[in-house]
Write a protein that holds these residues in place. Structure first.
Motif, short mmCIF file in Angstrom:
data_model
loop_
_atom_site.label_atom_id
_atom_site.label_comp_id
_atom_site.label_asym_id
_atom_site.label_seq_id
_atom_site.Cartn_x
_atom_site.Cartn_y
_atom_site.Cartn_z
N ILE A 250 -2.68 -9.90 9.23
CA ILE A 250 -1.75 -8.69 9.96
C ILE A 250 -0.69 -9.39 10.47
N PHE A 252 2.53 -9.22 13.45
CA PHE A 252 3.00 -8.67 14.87
C PHE A 252 4.20 -8.50 14.77
N ALA A 258 1.71 -3.78 15.19
CA ALA A 258 1.09 -4.61 14.25
C ALA A 258 1.02 -3.97 12.90
N TRP A 277 -1.21 -1.35 11.72
CA TRP A 277 -2.60 -1.49 12.25
C TRP A 277 -2.99 -1.04 13.49
N TYR A 280 -7.35 -0.54 16.84
CA TYR A 280 -8.29 -1.44 17.26
C TYR A 280 -8.80 -1.73 18.62
N THR A 286 -7.57 -8.31 17.38
CA THR A 286 -6.25 -8.06 17.14
C THR A 286 -5.81 -8.19 18.43
N ALA A 320 -10.94 -14.34 13.87
CA ALA A 320 -9.48 -14.21 13.58
C ALA A 320 -8.75 -15.48 14.19
#
Length: 590
Positions: A250, A252, A258, A277, A280, A286, A320
């Motif tokens: 992903i 930013f 994102a 994205w 979330y 994220t 992540a």
């Protein structure tokens, strides 16, 4: 189970023979473990066999081997040489045997509580025993009751000088026989060497595998593959190394959003590569990485508000890691699992991977940006040439043709002297107009005042002509190389034009300062902001020009808070650039 007491009854081995048999059993168990390690078995298999051999050796109905989570490994007593301090955190079961396998499976996490045999063993560095009511009323009393266990022994596992973990054995008998602690400690001391060797072998395999992956990524970059192809390859490698369900990358964006740039493994309606994205969880991966710039973990999406889409996708847990490119938080790589929590050391393993991946991403982006920059420079050059051709054709060239016709007519024998003088005067006036047109065209190519007087007077002239009031601070004491002066001039010129046309600014601050071999130019307006270099060809052209001179160019333009452009240029230009000193004499740059 042989009796280790001092009296040998009927049918019992003498004490010496019983001890000898114990030693033989221990050596046989250790040989089996060592053989397994030597065959290249995975650590997970080694842990299970150690738990199995330990249970058989001391007659325990249930045993497990657990590792102290890395985040818990730095309490004061973590060093085998320092027995002080109270452990805190968790251990994770890596191998289990007997009745405990169903209740405490591999991956089960155990919270360290004061008074537990596990906690005491880790705290003191010695084997600890617990039985009876203390065991039944402990934190795992319910599990103990279901298994019918009545006594437990725990011994620390020391690997490479640190208390790496703990082994626990339990029995349904009233208690373990005397001497069980020492036998268990001796066995685990030697088994720890096998565990250490298995872990070392695993690290070597992982290192070799990681290096092979990175070589593949480097080849993609060297071959000029697009960033999208590199992102997809990185994500495939991340899934192969760390995940068993999904892996995704992903990015930013500068506006705080994102974008999902790559996905491997599981998918769902919300997983759209190349799209935003969104949706979330506010406490998920994220949001946490975007807010903190650090690693994030979800051990169970059932415990996360908003985690339902991931559960429906078949994911249970995820980790992540941030990806930093050129010192900026660029995005993140996430891996997910449909099973229990991911291994406790995965963050550390992924850190080494993502640091190198960040370099690969930076290289791929730099190559793509360089190609785009070259294309923009060629397009800008072609457009400038067409503009000059158009201006010359529609302006000066047409007027010169008309003047030539007038002169031919004036040269006719029938022309009277008075008419001839009038025609010549008209031609002279027209020629002055053509000269003015040519000066205007050449001014757009390269301002005469910049060539003749330098950066300071040229910037002052820009400030006087600006439609927006300009506060000017120029501290440039000598002439700079011509490309540097031209680059700085066009940065200020373009930004003043933007401030007048688009920014709705009431004032523009311009500073140009030379210090430490660098010219720093800063242009700031108090307008509406929101300038985006990606959407503005003028800003991209400035960025290309400055970076072609070895400088840096940055734009900060939050909505409603004005626009600030900052660029830095080396004032000593290489390559023998032609420049002039303050006397107007040509000289060569260093």
């Amino acid at each position: 189970m042989p009796d280790t007491g001092t009296n040998a009854g009927p049918g019992r081995d003498p004490p010496d023979r019983a001890r000898l048999r114990q030693l033989v059993d221990e050596q046989a168990a250790l040989r089996r473990v060592a053989t397994l390690v030597a065959s290249g078995a995975q650590p997970s298999e080694v842990f299970s066999v150690v738990a199995d051999e330990l249970g058989r050796l001391i007659g325990a109905e249930a045993t497990f081997v657990s590792r102290v989570d890395p985040s818990s490994a730095d309490w004061p007593g973590a060093s085998a040489a320092d027995p002080s301090g109270e452990p805190a955190g968790d251990t994770t079961v890596l191998g289990s045997y007997g009745r405990v396998s169903g209740e405490v499976p591999v991956g089960f996490r155990i919270k360290l509580h004061p008074g537990m045999a596990t906690t005491v063993a880790l705290q003191t560095g010695r084997t600890a025993r617990i039985s009876g009511e203390r065991l039944a009323k402990g934190p795992f009393g319910a599990i103990v009751g279901r298994l019918g266990m009545r006594a437990a022994v725990a011994t620390p596992i020391v690997v490479e000088g640190r208390r790496w973990g703990v082994a626990v054995a339990a029995t349904s008998r009233e208690d373990f026989p005397p001497g069980t602690e020492s036998r268990m400690a001796e066995f685990m001391e030697l088994a720890a060497m096998a565990i250490g060797n298995a872990l070392a072998e695993q690290r070597l395999r992982e290192l070799a595998d990681t290096q092979a992956s990175l070589r593949r990524l480097a080849m993609l970059v060297a071959q000029g593959e697009s960033p999208e192809a590199v992102f997809a390859a990185v994500t495939r490698e991340a899934l192969r190394h760390f995940g068993n369900g999904t892996a995704r990358m992903i990015r930013f964006e500068l506006d705080g959003t994102a974008t999902l740039v790559a996905n491997e493994g599981t998918t769902a309606a919300h997983v759209r590569v190349g799209k935003r994205w969104e949706g979330y969880p506010p406490t998920g991966l994220t949001a946490t990485v975007l807010r903190t710039g650090r690693a994030a973990r979800v051990d169970d999406y059932r415990d996360i508000p908003g985690g339902e889409p991931y559960l429906a996708e078949g994911l249970r847990s995820a980790v992540a890691m941030p990806v930093h490119v050129n010192g900026r938080l660029w995005g993140m790589i996430a891996v997910g699992s449909g099973q229990g929590p991911l291994p406790p050391d995965i963050e550390q393993r992924m850190t080494e991977f993502t640091e190198l991946v960040g370099t690969a991403v930076a290289n791929a982006q730099s190559r793509a940006e360089l190609m785009n920059s070259r294309a923009r420079i060629v397009a800008a050059s072609d457009e400038a040439r067409r503009r000059i051709e158009r201006d010359l054709h529609d302006g000066a060239q047409q007027r010169l043709v008309a003047l030539a016709l007038k002169l031919r007519m004036a040269a006719e024998p029938s022309t009277q002297r008075g008419e001839l003088l009038t025609d010549v005067a008209d031609v002279a006036a027209e020629l002055m107009g053509v000269i003015d047109d040519l000066r205007e065209i050449s001014h757009g190519i390269h301002p005469a005042i910049l060539s003749e007087a330098g950066l300071r007077p040229a910037l002052r002239a820009l400030g006087r002509r600006s439609a927006v009031p300009v506060e000017l601070d120029v501290r440039v004491d000598s002439r700079l190389s011509e490309p540097v002066e031209t680059g700085a001039y066009y940065v200020v010129s373009e930004m003043l034009a933007n401030a007048a046309k688009h920014a709705r600014a009431s004032v523009v601050e311009v500073s140009a300062v030379t210090s430490g071999g660098t010219l720093r130019v800063r242009v700031r307006d108090d307008g509406i902001g929101g300038a985006d270099p990606v959407r503005g060809s003028g800003l991209l052209g400035l960025k290309d020009r400055i970076e072609a001179l070895g400088g840096t160019f940055s734009v900060h333009s939050p909505v409603g808070r004005g626009t600030t452009v900052t660029c830095e240029l080396p004032v000593t230009a290489g390559g023998g650039y032609l420049s002039r000193d303050t006397s107007g004499q040509d000289r060569r740059g260093c």
